[in-house]
Scaffold this motif. Structure first.
Motif, PDB file in Angstrom:
ATOM      1  N   ALA A   1     -14.769  20.138   9.903  1.00 29.16           N
ATOM      2  CA  ALA A   1     -14.357  20.774  11.150  1.00 29.16           C
ATOM      3  C   ALA A   1     -13.750  19.740  12.089  1.00 29.16           C
ATOM      4  O   ALA A   1     -14.218  18.608  12.170  1.00 29.16           O
ATOM      5  N   SER A   2     -12.699  20.155  12.797  1.00 31.97           N
ATOM      6  CA  SER A   2     -12.081  19.329  13.826  1.00 31.97           C
ATOM      7  C   SER A   2     -12.142  20.121  15.129  1.00 31.97           C
ATOM      8  O   SER A   2     -11.369  21.064  15.330  1.00 31.97           O
ATOM      9  N   PRO A   3     -13.096  19.811  16.018  1.00 28.65           N
ATOM     10  CA  PRO A   3     -13.333  20.631  17.222  1.00 28.65           C
ATOM     11  C   PRO A   3     -12.104  20.681  18.136  1.00 28.65           C
ATOM     12  O   PRO A   3     -11.390  19.689  18.294  1.00 28.65           O
ATOM     13  N   ILE A   4     -11.886  21.846  18.736  1.00 29.73           N
ATOM     14  CA  ILE A   4     -10.760  22.006  19.656  1.00 29.73           C
ATOM     15  C   ILE A   4     -11.215  22.666  20.959  1.00 29.73           C
ATOM     16  O   ILE A   4     -12.236  23.355  21.009  1.00 29.73           O
ATOM     17  N   ILE A   5     -10.443  22.415  22.004  1.00 26.81           N
ATOM     18  CA  ILE A   5     -10.515  23.188  23.235  1.00 26.81           C
ATOM     19  C   ILE A   5      -9.323  24.127  23.207  1.00 26.81           C
ATOM     20  O   ILE A   5      -8.170  23.688  23.282  1.00 26.81           O
ATOM     21  N   ASP A   6      -9.593  25.408  23.046  1.00 27.08           N
ATOM     22  CA  ASP A   6      -8.541  26.420  22.927  1.00 27.08           C
ATOM     23  C   ASP A   6      -8.247  26.983  24.315  1.00 27.08           C
ATOM     24  O   ASP A   6      -9.083  27.663  24.919  1.00 27.08           O
ATOM     25  N   LEU A   7      -7.043  26.689  24.810  1.00 30.03           N
ATOM     26  CA  LEU A   7      -6.643  27.109  26.148  1.00 30.03           C
ATOM     27  C   LEU A   7      -5.580  28.215  26.103  1.00 30.03           C
ATOM     28  O   LEU A   7      -4.943  28.501  27.117  1.00 30.03           O
ATOM     29  N   ARG A   8      -5.402  28.844  24.947  1.00 29.13           N
ATOM     30  CA  ARG A   8      -4.334  29.833  24.811  1.00 29.13           C
ATOM     31  C   ARG A   8      -4.540  31.057  25.683  1.00 29.13           C
ATOM     32  O   ARG A   8      -3.581  31.735  26.051  1.00 29.13           O
ATOM     33  N   ASP A   9      -5.779  31.333  26.035  1.00 27.63           N
ATOM     34  CA  ASP A   9      -6.053  32.464  26.936  1.00 27.63           C
ATOM     35  C   ASP A   9      -6.161  32.029  28.392  1.00 27.63           C
ATOM     36  O   ASP A   9      -6.505  32.844  29.253  1.00 27.63           O
ATOM     37  N   GLY A  10      -5.893  30.755  28.656  1.00 27.59           N
ATOM     38  CA  GLY A  10      -5.909  30.263  30.032  1.00 27.59           C
ATOM     39  C   GLY A  10      -7.187  29.526  30.388  1.00 27.59           C
ATOM     40  O   GLY A  10      -8.219  29.616  29.709  1.00 27.59           O
TER      41      GLY A  10
ATOM     42  N   GLU B   1      -9.246  29.897  32.999  1.00 24.54           N
ATOM     43  CA  GLU B   1     -10.384  30.714  33.449  1.00 24.54           C
ATOM     44  C   GLU B   1     -11.157  31.268  32.263  1.00 24.54           C
ATOM     45  O   GLU B   1     -12.397  31.287  32.278  1.00 24.54           O
ATOM     46  N   ARG B   2     -10.439  31.733  31.250  1.00 21.23           N
ATOM     47  CA  ARG B   2     -11.128  32.251  30.053  1.00 21.23           C
ATOM     48  C   ARG B   2     -11.902  31.140  29.348  1.00 21.23           C
ATOM     49  O   ARG B   2     -12.995  31.373  28.820  1.00 21.23           O
ATOM     50  N   TYR B   3     -11.339  29.942  29.342  1.00 18.08           N
ATOM     51  CA  TYR B   3     -12.042  28.825  28.721  1.00 18.08           C
ATOM     52  C   TYR B   3     -13.344  28.529  29.461  1.00 18.08           C
ATOM     53  O   TYR B   3     -14.399  28.346  28.845  1.00 18.08           O
ATOM     54  N   THR B   4     -13.290  28.461  30.790  1.00 19.72           N
ATOM     55  CA  THR B   4     -14.516  28.172  31.546  1.00 19.72           C
ATOM     56  C   THR B   4     -15.528  29.292  31.397  1.00 19.72           C
ATOM     57  O   THR B   4     -16.743  29.040  31.394  1.00 19.72           O
TER      58      THR B   4
ATOM     59  N   ARG C   1      -5.862  20.257  33.946  1.00 13.71           N
ATOM     60  CA  ARG C   1      -4.495  19.816  34.221  1.00 13.71           C
ATOM     61  C   ARG C   1      -3.594  20.036  33.005  1.00 13.71           C
ATOM     62  O   ARG C   1      -2.409  20.362  33.148  1.00 13.71           O
ATOM     63  N   ALA C   2      -4.134  19.830  31.814  1.00 13.94           N
ATOM     64  CA  ALA C   2      -3.352  20.066  30.604  1.00 13.94           C
ATOM     65  C   ALA C   2      -2.930  21.530  30.506  1.00 13.94           C
ATOM     66  O   ALA C   2      -1.782  21.841  30.170  1.00 13.94           O
ATOM     67  N   ALA C   3      -3.876  22.429  30.810  1.00 13.02           N
ATOM     68  CA  ALA C   3      -3.558  23.856  30.778  1.00 13.02           C
ATOM     69  C   ALA C   3      -2.445  24.185  31.767  1.00 13.02           C
ATOM     70  O   ALA C   3      -1.533  24.965  31.470  1.00 13.02           O
TER      71      ALA C   3
ATOM     72  N   GLU D   1      -1.794  24.252  25.127  1.00 15.47           N
ATOM     73  CA  GLU D   1      -2.588  25.396  24.665  1.00 15.47           C
ATOM     74  C   GLU D   1      -3.792  24.977  23.826  1.00 15.47           C
ATOM     75  O   GLU D   1      -4.783  25.718  23.756  1.00 15.47           O
ATOM     76  N   ILE D   2      -3.701  23.817  23.175  1.00 17.08           N
ATOM     77  CA  ILE D   2      -4.792  23.319  22.324  1.00 17.08           C
ATOM     78  C   ILE D   2      -5.026  21.850  22.629  1.00 17.08           C
ATOM     79  O   ILE D   2      -4.070  21.060  22.695  1.00 17.08           O
ATOM     80  N   ILE D   3      -6.286  21.473  22.838  1.00 17.29           N
ATOM     81  CA  ILE D   3      -6.664  20.065  22.844  1.00 17.29           C
ATOM     82  C   ILE D   3      -7.474  19.827  21.576  1.00 17.29           C
ATOM     83  O   ILE D   3      -8.574  20.365  21.426  1.00 17.29           O
TER      84      ILE D   3
END
Length: 360
Positions: free
Chosen positions: A129-138, A140-143, A276-278, A283-285
C-alpha cells in the motif's frame, strides 16, 4: 515492438512532448517521478541513466527510463529515492517484459515502487500500500473524513497549532517557494533525522543535494519542485520538499525542527500543506510506501505499488537472485510484522544515538 536506447539529453523536444502526452493520457502515470523532467534532471547528474523508446512502426508507444548497472542489472532512475517507477506507454498496448529488458541490454530489472497496471507486473510480485491524501472531493470533504476516521488526531493537531502560536508567536505558511535558503534548512533537519534514527544520510551524497536544488528550480505547468515551510515568529518550524504534476503532489522529504517536537509540527505542517495544495489544484498527495504513524493518521485512501524483478535466464540473473532476493524477502517479513518492525526501529534509533555521541 522496436526498442531504441538514448541518453536523456539525446531526447528531442518532440520525444519529450510525446512522453508528457502519454503520461497525461492515463491517470495511472500521474506521478512526477514518471515525468520526463525528472529523468532528464537525474540524467544531467548520473551517467548510468538511459531511456528506452518503444516504437510500433514509426509511432512511439512508450518510454522506459532506467539505470544500467554492472552485469546488466537495471534499476529505476534514482533508485532508492523514488516512490513511483515503471514505463509510460500507450494504454492497453501489449509489451513483453522480457523482450523489453533484452532490448535494453539488461539481464534483470529490479523495482520496489512499480505503479499498478504495468506490463512488468507479475502475479508473483509483492504488493504494498502507498497511502494517499485524496483531495478530489475538496478540502472540506477531506477534513470531514479525518473527523470520522482520525477525529482525535485532527482535533489535537488543531489544538497544538493554537498552543504553538500562543506560546511561540504568529504562524506563517510559505507554500511553493523557490528560495534556496529554506530548502537548505529543511535538508539540514532531514540529515539530523537520518542520523538520529540510524538511517543512511542521503544528503551526504552531493549529487542528491544538487538534484533537489535543480528540481526546485524547475517550474512548469506540468511539473515542478514544491517547497513549503511553516514559520512561527518568523522562525522555520517544519517543512517539506516534493514534486508535482498538474494534479498530483508526491511526498518526498518532510522534516521539522526538533525543538518544537511537543507541538507535533509535522502533522501541523502536513495539514497546512494539504489545504494549500488543494487550493492550487492538487487532487492527490501521494505520501509514498512505508509504515509511518503520520501517514496512517492523515490518509484517506491507498494506491498500490509492487516490489520484485523481471529477469532473463542467465548467469547474471542467477547471481542477482542470490544477492538480492533473500534479503528483500527478509525485509518484507520484518515490515509486515508489527513486533519485528518496532524492534528493528528501536535498534536503529539506538544505533543513531550512539553514532551521534561518537561523532560528537
Amino acid at each position: 515492438m522496436r526498442v531504441t536506447l538514448a541518453l536523456p539529453r539525446e531526447l528531442g523536444q518532440s520525444e519529450v512532448s510525446r512522453w508528457r502526452a502519454l503520461q497525461e493520457a492515463d491517470a495511472a502515470f500521474d506521478n512526477p517521478f514518471l515525468s520526463p523532467e525528472f529523468t532528464l534532471t537525474v540524467g544531467e547528474l548520473r551517467d548510468d541513466v538511459r531511456v528506452a523508446v518503444l516504437y510500433d512502426g514509426s509511432d512511439i508507444v512508450g518510454f522506459f527510463p532506467f539505470e544500467r548497472h554492472p552485469m546488466g542489472i537495471g534499476k529505476p532512475v534514482a533508485a532508492g529515492l523514488t516512490d513511483a517507477q515503471g514505463l509510460v506507454h500507450v494504454k492497453d498496448y501489449e509489451i513483453d517484459p522480457r523482450r523489453l529488458i533484452k532490448g535494453c541490454g539488461l539481464s534483470v530489472y529490479e523495482f520496489d515502487h512499480l505503479v499498478s497496471g504495468q506490463p512488468l507486473l507479475g502475479a508473483h510480485h509483492e504488493r504494498h500500500a502507498s497511502p494517499i491524501i485524496d483531495l478530489r472531493d475538496g478540502w472540506e470533504r477531506y477534513t470531514e473524513s479525518l473527523l470520522r476516521n482520525s477525529g482525535k488526531t485532527y482535533k489535537s493537531t488543531l489544538a497544538k497549532s493554537r498552543k504553538l502560536q500562543r506560546e511561540a508567536g504568529a504562524m506563517r505558511h510559505d507554500y511553493a517557494t523557490t528560495d534556496l535558503a529554506p530548502l537548505r534548512t529543511l535538508l539540514g533537519w532531514k540529515t539530523d533525522q537520518y542520523r538520529r534514527t540510524g538511517r543512511t544520510d542521503r544528503f551526504a551524497h552531493k549529487w542528491i543535494v544538487e538534484l533537489v536544488e535543480r528540481l526546485l528550480a524547475t517550474q512548469t505547468e506540468s511539473f515542478a519542485g514544491v517547497l513549503d515551510m511553516i514559520y512561527v515568529d518568523e522562525k522555520p518550524v517544519a517543512g517539506h520538499f516534493g514534486l508535482r504534476t498538474r494534479t498530483t503532489l508526491a511526498g518526498w522529504f518532510p522534516a521539522y525542527d526538533t525543538q518544537f517536537a511537543k507541538y507535533s509540527p509535522g502533522l501541523i505542517h502536513h495539514l497546512a500543506m494539504a489545504e494549500r495544495a488543494a487550493e492550487s489544484g492538487i487532487e492527490i498527495i501521494d505520501m509514498g510506501r512505508g509504515q509511518k504513524e503520520y501517514k496512517d493518521k492523515l490518509k484517506n485512501g491507498d494506491f498500490e505499488v509492487a516490489e520484485g524483478r523481471v529477469a532473463r535466464i542467465g548467469a547474471a540473473a542467477g547471481v542477482h537472485w542470490v544477492m538480492r532476493v533473500p534479503v528483500r524477502k527478509t525485509r518484507a517479513t520484518v515490515m509486515a510484522n508489527p513486533l519485528l518492525l518496532r524492534t528493528a526501529d528501536r535498534a536503529l534509533k539506538t544505533y543513531g544515538r550512539l553514532r551521534t555521541v561518537l561523532q560528537g
